[in-house]
Design a protein around this motif. Structure first.
Motif, PDB file in Angstrom:
ATOM      1  N   PHE A  37     -24.154  -0.282 -13.236  1.00 49.33           N
ATOM      2  CA  PHE A  37     -24.139  -1.356 -14.223  1.00 49.33           C
ATOM      3  C   PHE A  37     -24.360  -0.853 -15.650  1.00 49.33           C
ATOM      4  N   SER A  38     -24.749   0.392 -15.799  1.00 49.80           N
ATOM      5  CA  SER A  38     -24.906   0.965 -17.138  1.00 49.80           C
ATOM      6  C   SER A  38     -23.614   1.601 -17.642  1.00 49.80           C
ATOM      7  N   ILE A  44     -14.851  -2.486 -16.991  1.00 48.27           N
ATOM      8  CA  ILE A  44     -13.406  -2.306 -17.169  1.00 48.27           C
ATOM      9  C   ILE A  44     -12.681  -2.555 -15.854  1.00 48.27           C
ATOM     10  N   PHE A  45     -13.234  -2.049 -14.756  1.00 52.66           N
ATOM     11  CA  PHE A  45     -12.616  -2.268 -13.452  1.00 52.66           C
ATOM     12  C   PHE A  45     -12.607  -3.754 -13.081  1.00 52.66           C
ATOM     13  N   VAL A  46     -13.675  -4.474 -13.406  1.00 54.82           N
ATOM     14  CA  VAL A  46     -13.704  -5.919 -13.141  1.00 54.82           C
ATOM     15  C   VAL A  46     -12.570  -6.607 -13.899  1.00 54.82           C
ATOM     16  N   LEU A  47     -12.422  -6.271 -15.169  1.00 53.32           N
ATOM     17  CA  LEU A  47     -11.379  -6.893 -15.988  1.00 53.32           C
ATOM     18  C   LEU A  47      -9.981  -6.491 -15.509  1.00 53.32           C
ATOM     19  N   LEU A  48      -9.822  -5.235 -15.130  1.00 49.30           N
ATOM     20  CA  LEU A  48      -8.514  -4.780 -14.658  1.00 49.30           C
ATOM     21  C   LEU A  48      -8.137  -5.467 -13.347  1.00 49.30           C
TER      22      LEU A  48
END
Length: 230
Positions: A37-38, A44-48
């Motif tokens: 989480f840091s 970025i992976f969540v958004l991608l």
């Protein structure tokens, strides 16, 4: 109205690319990525993955207009069925007539996508039109199976959360922004449109912020919509 070329395989190839990217990234994120989480990479992976989830539904939407595999109705329907199903178990035969009803009766009481009200009441009205109890049950069942196999935080961050965020993305850019408020009498599609910015239009919702253009030329696939923007 333009006629889709029967031997134009570009839509099918683009659908396959989105499907493969979504699948490969999801497998990697569930099996191999250690959540930190840091690290900005996690977010970025969540958004991608959210963007690729949205791409699944946009592909199903193209199939509803016959342009995922133009001139090949069985393949086109198969692409729509698979991509819709992977997006939270949506059922393509149920989505298809509702979407065409939206195009025929845009921003009226007969439009299943439209709601007189603010963002949140409209969003929940939108969900009620398209989410069924059996979808929720299948999602819950899948979640409980996945968390037995993969780390819980990976399942939540990369399978569940992107699906939820994608519904916001689709609703906000593809329904709420273009259809809210009053439209001039000379606007036959009762639709607004984003300002011309192809990069933002793509990352926000696969060019569907160019929404007047979509209603004006529904036979164009998402990857050609930008060409109509003046």
């Amino acid at each position: 109205m333009a006629i889709a070329r029967r031997n134009d395989y570009r839509g099918t190839a683009i659908a396959a690319i989105i499907l493969v990217c979504w699948s490969v990234l999801l497998v990697y994120l569930l099996t191999s990525y250690a959540v930190d989480f840091s690290s900005p990479l996690t977010y970025i992976f969540v958004l991608l993955q959210t963007h690729l989830y949205t791409g699944l539904f946009i592909t199903a939407h193209d199939a509803m207009h016959g342009v995922a595999a133009p001139g090949k109705p069985r393949l086109n329907r198969a692409i729509g069925t698979v991509t819709a199903f992977l997006f939270a178990y949506n059922w393509y035969p149920r989505l298809l007539p509702r979407h065409h009803q939206h195009h025929r009766h845009v921003a009226t009481d007969d439009d299943p996508d439209y709601h007189h009200g603010a963002f949140w009441p409209w969003y929940f009205s939108f969900l009620k039109q398209y989410i069924t109890w059996w979808q929720l049950l299948l999602m819950a069942l899948t979640f409980n199976v996945l968390k037995l196999i993969f780390p819980l935080e990976n399942v939540v961050l990369f399978w569940m959360l992107p699906a939820i965020l994608a519904t916001f993305q689709l609703f906000y850019f593809g329904t709420y922004l273009p259809h809210r408020g009053e439209h001039p009498a000379d606007n036959p599609h009762k639709s607004g449109t984003q300002a011309k910015n192809h990069f933002w239009a793509f990352i926000s919702c696969y060019f569907f912020g160019y929404h007047y253009e979509h209603h004006d030329k529904p036979y164009l696939p998402w990857w050609q919509l930008y060409k109509t923007k003046v």
